[in-house]
Design a protein around this motif. Structure first.
Motif, PDB file in Angstrom:
ATOM      1  N   ALA A  29      39.871  34.149  46.896  1.00  0.00           N
ATOM      2  CA  ALA A  29      41.248  33.666  47.038  1.00  0.00           C
ATOM      3  C   ALA A  29      42.066  34.630  47.886  1.00  0.00           C
ATOM      4  N   SER A  30      41.885  35.915  47.672  1.00  0.00           N
ATOM      5  CA  SER A  30      42.579  36.928  48.472  1.00  0.00           C
ATOM      6  C   SER A  30      42.249  36.771  49.951  1.00  0.00           C
ATOM      7  N   ALA A  31      40.964  36.601  50.260  1.00  0.00           N
ATOM      8  CA  ALA A  31      40.543  36.456  51.656  1.00  0.00           C
ATOM      9  C   ALA A  31      41.111  35.177  52.274  1.00  0.00           C
ATOM     10  N   ARG A  32      41.107  34.084  51.510  1.00  0.00           N
ATOM     11  CA  ARG A  32      41.632  32.811  52.041  1.00  0.00           C
ATOM     12  C   ARG A  32      43.115  32.932  52.377  1.00  0.00           C
ATOM     13  N   LEU A  33      43.882  33.510  51.464  1.00  0.00           N
ATOM     14  CA  LEU A  33      45.313  33.655  51.704  1.00  0.00           C
ATOM     15  C   LEU A  33      45.581  34.583  52.888  1.00  0.00           C
ATOM     16  N   ALA A  34      44.821  35.677  52.994  1.00  0.00           N
ATOM     17  CA  ALA A  34      45.001  36.599  54.116  1.00  0.00           C
ATOM     18  C   ALA A  34      44.643  35.935  55.434  1.00  0.00           C
ATOM     19  N   TYR A  61      42.187  43.375  36.667  1.00  0.00           N
ATOM     20  CA  TYR A  61      41.129  43.609  37.650  1.00  0.00           C
ATOM     21  C   TYR A  61      41.647  44.456  38.817  1.00  0.00           C
ATOM     22  N   PHE A  62      42.852  44.130  39.281  1.00  0.00           N
ATOM     23  CA  PHE A  62      43.427  44.791  40.456  1.00  0.00           C
ATOM     24  C   PHE A  62      44.897  45.105  40.175  1.00  0.00           C
ATOM     25  N   PRO A  63      45.240  46.366  39.970  1.00  0.00           N
ATOM     26  CA  PRO A  63      46.609  46.735  39.576  1.00  0.00           C
ATOM     27  C   PRO A  63      47.678  46.446  40.623  1.00  0.00           C
ATOM     28  N   SER A  64      47.292  46.251  41.893  1.00  0.00           N
ATOM     29  CA  SER A  64      48.283  45.992  42.940  1.00  0.00           C
ATOM     30  C   SER A  64      47.631  45.217  44.076  1.00  0.00           C
ATOM     31  N   LYS A  65      48.472  44.748  44.977  1.00  0.00           N
ATOM     32  CA  LYS A  65      47.963  44.030  46.150  1.00  0.00           C
ATOM     33  C   LYS A  65      47.109  44.936  47.022  1.00  0.00           C
ATOM     34  N   VAL A  66      47.476  46.192  47.131  1.00  0.00           N
ATOM     35  CA  VAL A  66      46.686  47.123  47.937  1.00  0.00           C
ATOM     36  C   VAL A  66      45.293  47.303  47.332  1.00  0.00           C
ATOM     37  N   HIS A  67      45.225  47.473  45.996  1.00  0.00           N
ATOM     38  CA  HIS A  67      43.919  47.543  45.335  1.00  0.00           C
ATOM     39  C   HIS A  67      43.090  46.303  45.673  1.00  0.00           C
ATOM     40  N   LEU A  68      43.729  45.150  45.587  1.00  0.00           N
ATOM     41  CA  LEU A  68      43.027  43.888  45.812  1.00  0.00           C
ATOM     42  C   LEU A  68      42.506  43.773  47.241  1.00  0.00           C
ATOM     43  N   LEU A  69      43.333  44.106  48.225  1.00  0.00           N
ATOM     44  CA  LEU A  69      42.921  43.946  49.610  1.00  0.00           C
ATOM     45  C   LEU A  69      41.880  44.987  50.035  1.00  0.00           C
ATOM     46  N   VAL A  70      41.955  46.180  49.478  1.00  0.00           N
ATOM     47  CA  VAL A  70      40.906  47.165  49.769  1.00  0.00           C
ATOM     48  C   VAL A  70      39.586  46.681  49.163  1.00  0.00           C
ATOM     49  N   ALA A  71      39.648  46.118  47.955  1.00  0.00           N
ATOM     50  CA  ALA A  71      38.445  45.546  47.346  1.00  0.00           C
ATOM     51  C   ALA A  71      37.933  44.357  48.157  1.00  0.00           C
ATOM     52  N   THR A  72      38.847  43.591  48.729  1.00  0.00           N
ATOM     53  CA  THR A  72      38.451  42.479  49.600  1.00  0.00           C
ATOM     54  C   THR A  72      37.709  42.999  50.823  1.00  0.00           C
ATOM     55  N   MET A  73      38.166  44.120  51.364  1.00  0.00           N
ATOM     56  CA  MET A  73      37.478  44.718  52.503  1.00  0.00           C
ATOM     57  C   MET A  73      36.065  45.148  52.116  1.00  0.00           C
ATOM     58  N   HIS A  74      35.923  45.737  50.939  1.00  0.00           N
ATOM     59  CA  HIS A  74      34.586  46.122  50.471  1.00  0.00           C
ATOM     60  C   HIS A  74      33.691  44.894  50.347  1.00  0.00           C
ATOM     61  N   ASP A  75      34.247  43.819  49.817  1.00  0.00           N
ATOM     62  CA  ASP A  75      33.479  42.580  49.660  1.00  0.00           C
ATOM     63  C   ASP A  75      33.042  42.030  51.018  1.00  0.00           C
ATOM     64  N   GLN A  76      33.938  42.062  52.000  1.00  0.00           N
ATOM     65  CA  GLN A  76      33.595  41.588  53.341  1.00  0.00           C
ATOM     66  C   GLN A  76      32.496  42.464  53.968  1.00  0.00           C
ATOM     67  N   LEU A  77      32.575  43.773  53.749  1.00  0.00           N
ATOM     68  CA  LEU A  77      31.545  44.678  54.266  1.00  0.00           C
ATOM     69  C   LEU A  77      30.199  44.415  53.591  1.00  0.00           C
ATOM     70  N   GLU A  78      30.243  44.110  52.304  1.00  0.00           N
ATOM     71  CA  GLU A  78      29.013  43.813  51.570  1.00  0.00           C
ATOM     72  C   GLU A  78      28.347  42.562  52.128  1.00  0.00           C
ATOM     73  N   ARG A  79      29.145  41.554  52.444  1.00  0.00           N
ATOM     74  CA  ARG A  79      28.611  40.335  53.056  1.00  0.00           C
ATOM     75  C   ARG A  79      28.026  40.638  54.438  1.00  0.00           C
ATOM     76  N   MET A  80      28.750  41.457  55.197  1.00  0.00           N
ATOM     77  CA  MET A  80      28.285  41.826  56.526  1.00  0.00           C
ATOM     78  C   MET A  80      26.957  42.587  56.448  1.00  0.00           C
ATOM     79  N   ARG A  81      26.851  43.440  55.444  1.00  0.00           N
ATOM     80  CA  ARG A  81      25.615  44.211  55.273  1.00  0.00           C
ATOM     81  C   ARG A  81      24.429  43.287  55.029  1.00  0.00           C
ATOM     82  N   GLY A  82      24.654  42.243  54.237  1.00  0.00           N
ATOM     83  CA  GLY A  82      23.586  41.267  53.999  1.00  0.00           C
ATOM     84  C   GLY A  82      23.179  40.550  55.275  1.00  0.00           C
ATOM     85  N   THR A  83      24.172  40.195  56.098  1.00  0.00           N
ATOM     86  CA  THR A  83      23.884  39.531  57.373  1.00  0.00           C
ATOM     87  C   THR A  83      23.096  40.455  58.293  1.00  0.00           C
TER      88      THR A  83
END
Length: 203
Positions: A29-34, A61-83
């Protein structure tokens, strides 16, 4: 003199399957909104509604928007690593493979510039309270670079130093590109130049 007392924080318990699924929904959801509106579009209440979780649960899960978006970046990197594992970079040297890896990542970010801007801004805004999330992004980025290098053994201090310089260059290049102060060609040249440091290190 009394012995020094060290207080250690207990490691968080691993998430259950249901909790992990909930966390995934939040990150998606964070990625879609961004993607739709960038940093300002990622509002915690909207993320909670979009991911079908209570607002209080989201903050656990995420105390702030910054926590959430940094975690979103980690998630995107994890997907990229799989690719990248499915289709490893080509190249005769480690520096060529790392260059290709980072340029493939850059092309992916160019396809979603608002998401890229939101994640990079969050990483830039992150203070000491977001250290754990920032460190996870750093470790994931380092792992991606090491895999591109074909580094099976522990990297040397010299290699780790080169990787840090590459990561700093990569982050700075993204910031200047997102701000419109650097062209795509400039980013690609700067990244390729920094990656040449790898071939100068001793394995």
């Amino acid at each position: 003199m009394p012995a020094e007392i060290r207080i250690t924080r207990p490691c968080p318990a691993p998430l259950t399957e249901r909790q992990e699924a909930r966390r995934r929904r939040i990150l998606h959801a964070s990625a879609r909104l961004a993607c739709r509106g960038g940093f300002d579009a990622v509002q915690m209440r909207e993320v909670a509604e979009s991911s079908q979780v209570a607002l209080g649960t989201l903050y656990r899960y995420f105390p702030s928007k910054v926590h959430l978006l940094v975690a979103t970046m980690h998630d995107q990197l994890e997907r990229m690593r799989g690719t990248l594992r499915a289709k490893p970079p080509a190249g005769a040297t480690a520096s060529e493979r790392v260059t290709e890896t980072l340029l493939r990542a850059f092309r992916a970010l160019r396809r979603e510039p608002r998401l890229a801007d939101a994640m990079v801004r969050a990483l830039t805004f992150a203070d000491s309270g977001v250290t754990a999330e920032v460190e996870r992004v750093h470790r994931q980025t380092t792992a991606i670079i090491l895999e591109a290098m074909g580094q099976d053994e522990d990297p040397t201090d010299e290699q780790l130093s080169a990787i840090r310089v590459i990561e700093h260059t990569w982050h700075s290049a993204l910031i200047t590109w997102l701000a419109g102060r650097a062209s795509t060609a400039q980013v690609e040249t700067d990244v390729a130049t920094a990656c040449r440091l790898i071939d100068l290190t001793r394995a």
